[in-house]
Design a protein around this motif. Structure first.
Motif, mmCIF file in Angstrom:
data_model
loop_
_atom_site.group_PDB
_atom_site.id
_atom_site.type_symbol
_atom_site.label_atom_id
_atom_site.label_comp_id
_atom_site.label_asym_id
_atom_site.label_seq_id
_atom_site.Cartn_x
_atom_site.Cartn_y
_atom_site.Cartn_z
ATOM 1 N N LEU A 138 0.821 -1.203 0.000
ATOM 2 C CA LEU A 138 0.000 0.000 0.000
ATOM 3 C C LEU A 138 0.858 1.257 0.000
ATOM 4 O O LEU A 138 0.558 2.240 -0.708
ATOM 5 C CB LEU A 138 -0.933 -0.014 1.208
ATOM 6 C CG LEU A 138 -2.011 -1.109 1.187
ATOM 7 C CD1 LEU A 138 -2.631 -1.274 2.571
ATOM 8 C CD2 LEU A 138 -3.086 -0.794 0.156
ATOM 9 N N GLU A 139 1.921 1.263 0.779
ATOM 10 C CA GLU A 139 2.818 2.420 0.823
ATOM 11 C C GLU A 139 3.499 2.633 -0.524
ATOM 12 O O GLU A 139 3.651 3.775 -0.987
ATOM 13 C CB GLU A 139 3.854 2.228 1.926
ATOM 14 C CG GLU A 139 3.285 2.361 3.331
ATOM 15 C CD GLU A 139 4.295 2.059 4.405
ATOM 16 O OE1 GLU A 139 4.048 2.450 5.564
ATOM 17 O OE2 GLU A 139 5.331 1.408 4.108
ATOM 18 N N ALA A 140 3.878 1.532 -1.164
ATOM 19 C CA ALA A 140 4.513 1.649 -2.478
ATOM 20 C C ALA A 140 3.543 2.216 -3.504
ATOM 21 O O ALA A 140 3.904 3.077 -4.319
ATOM 22 C CB ALA A 140 5.027 0.287 -2.933
ATOM 23 N N GLY A 141 2.299 1.740 -3.466
ATOM 24 C CA GLY A 141 1.298 2.242 -4.398
ATOM 25 C C GLY A 141 0.992 3.708 -4.183
ATOM 26 O O GLY A 141 0.792 4.469 -5.139
ATOM 27 N N ALA A 142 0.963 4.143 -2.914
ATOM 28 C CA ALA A 142 0.720 5.556 -2.613
ATOM 29 C C ALA A 142 1.894 6.413 -3.072
ATOM 30 O O ALA A 142 1.712 7.516 -3.599
ATOM 31 C CB ALA A 142 0.478 5.733 -1.118
ATOM 32 N N ALA A 143 3.106 5.899 -2.899
ATOM 33 C CA ALA A 143 4.301 6.659 -3.284
ATOM 34 C C ALA A 143 4.393 6.858 -4.790
ATOM 35 O O ALA A 143 4.874 7.903 -5.261
ATOM 36 C CB ALA A 143 5.548 5.942 -2.768
ATOM 37 N N THR A 144 3.938 5.884 -5.549
ATOM 38 C CA THR A 144 4.005 5.994 -7.008
ATOM 39 C C THR A 144 2.784 6.693 -7.599
ATOM 40 O O THR A 144 2.742 6.960 -8.802
ATOM 41 C CB THR A 144 4.116 4.593 -7.651
ATOM 42 O OG1 THR A 144 2.944 3.827 -7.313
ATOM 43 C CG2 THR A 144 5.364 3.865 -7.165
ATOM 44 N N GLY A 145 1.796 6.967 -6.774
ATOM 45 C CA GLY A 145 0.584 7.607 -7.266
ATOM 46 C C GLY A 145 -0.440 6.626 -7.813
ATOM 47 O O GLY A 145 -1.507 7.037 -8.287
ATOM 48 N N GLU A 146 -0.128 5.349 -7.743
ATOM 49 C CA GLU A 146 -1.072 4.347 -8.240
ATOM 50 C C GLU A 146 -2.270 4.210 -7.297
ATOM 51 O O GLU A 146 -3.377 3.914 -7.746
ATOM 52 C CB GLU A 146 -0.365 3.001 -8.414
ATOM 53 C CG GLU A 146 -1.154 1.997 -9.225
ATOM 54 C CD GLU A 146 -0.371 0.703 -9.486
ATOM 55 O OE1 GLU A 146 -0.963 -0.186 -10.099
ATOM 56 O OE2 GLU A 146 0.800 0.602 -9.070
ATOM 57 N N PHE A 147 -2.046 4.397 -5.999
ATOM 58 C CA PHE A 147 -3.107 4.338 -5.005
ATOM 59 C C PHE A 147 -3.341 5.716 -4.403
ATOM 60 O O PHE A 147 -2.386 6.460 -4.137
ATOM 61 C CB PHE A 147 -2.749 3.384 -3.863
ATOM 62 C CG PHE A 147 -2.566 1.940 -4.253
ATOM 63 C CD1 PHE A 147 -3.140 1.425 -5.401
ATOM 64 C CD2 PHE A 147 -1.810 1.094 -3.454
ATOM 65 C CE1 PHE A 147 -2.968 0.085 -5.756
ATOM 66 C CE2 PHE A 147 -1.632 -0.243 -3.783
ATOM 67 C CZ PHE A 147 -2.208 -0.748 -4.944
#
Length: 203
Positions: A138-147
Motif C-alpha cells: 500500500l505504501e509503495a502504491g501511494a508513493a508511485t501515485g497508483e493508489f
C-alpha cells in the motif's frame, strides 16, 4: 566413530505425523497416543523428543505459519506494480475450501491460542507479518501515485487481514457458507475503495 544422531529426522517425522493427526482428528480431540500410534512409537518414546504434546504442536504451528507467510510473500513478490502485488496478495490469503489443509491447520491450532500465550504469540506474529506485507504494498502504491488511500496504510492492511480471517472461517466450515470467489470479490471491493484503484487484471 560415533553414529550420526537420528533425532532431527525423528523429530521431523513426529511433526508431520502430528500435523496429519490435527487435520484428521482436530486439536480438541487429539491425544498423545494418536501421534504415537501414527509414528509407530510408544507415547513415552514421543515424549523423549518432545516433553509434552503441546511442545510438539507448537512445532507444527511454527512450520505452518512459516509456510503460509512464505507462500504469500512469494505470490506478491512475483509482481512489480503495487496493484498487481495487491491482487496477488489478496488471492493468496483465502482458503480454497474445507479441504485447504494449511489454512485448516492454522485455524485448528488457533483454538489453542485462546488459552496458551505461546500459541497466541505465534498467531500474533502470523497476523503482523501479513499486515506488514500489505502495508508495504500500500505504501509503495501511494508513493508511485497508483493508489490514493482512504486511510493510513497500516489501518487498511489490518482490515484486509481481518476480513481474510473472518471469511476464511466461513470457507473452512464443514458446510461453507460462501464460496472462495464470493469472499475474494468482497475483499477486492473493500480494497478498491480503500486504494481508489480498480485493481483489474492486466493481460
Amino acid at each position: 566413530m560415533a553414529r550420526p544422531s537420528k533425532a532431527p529426522e525423528r523429530r521431523a517425522e513426529l511433526i508431520e505425523v502430528a500435523r496429519q493427526a490435527v487435520l484428521d482428528r482436530g486439536v480438541l480431540n487429539l491425544r498423545l497416543r494418536d501421534v504415537a500410534e501414527g509414528a509407530g512409537l510408544s507415547p513415552g518414546s514421543v515424549l523423549y523428543y518432545f516433553p509434552t504434546l503441546a511442545d510438539l504442536l507448537q512445532e507444527v504451528q511454527r512450520e505452518a505459519v512459516a509456510r503460509f507467510c512464505s507462500a504469500r510473500e512469494q505470490a506478491a513478490g512475483t509482481k512489480t506494480k503495487p496493484s498487481d502485488r495487491l491482487l496477488a496478495m489478496i488471492r493468496s490469503g483465502l482458503p480454497t475450501g474445507p479441504d485447504d489443509e494449511l489454512c485448516v491447520l492454522l485455524y485448528e491450532l488457533g483454538t489453542i491460542a485462546r488459552r496458551d500465550p505461546a500459541y497466541a504469540a505465534r498467531h500474533i506474529t502470523l497476523y503482523e507479518q501479513q499486515v506488514g506485507i500489505y502495508t508495504g504494498i500500500l505504501e509503495a502504491g501511494a508513493a508511485t501515485g497508483e493508489f490514493t488511500l482512504t486511510a493510513e496504510p497500516v489501518s487498511i492492511a489490518r482490515n484486509l487481514v481481518a476480513l481474510e480471517d473472518g471469511y476464511g472461517l466461513h470457507l473452512t466450515q464443514a458446510v461453507p457458507t460462501m464460496e472462495t470467489a464470493t469472499a475474494e470479490a468482497m475483499l477486492l471491493s473493500y480494497a478498491r475503495t480503500a486504494t481508489s484503484n480498480p485493481l483489474e487484471d492486466r493481460p
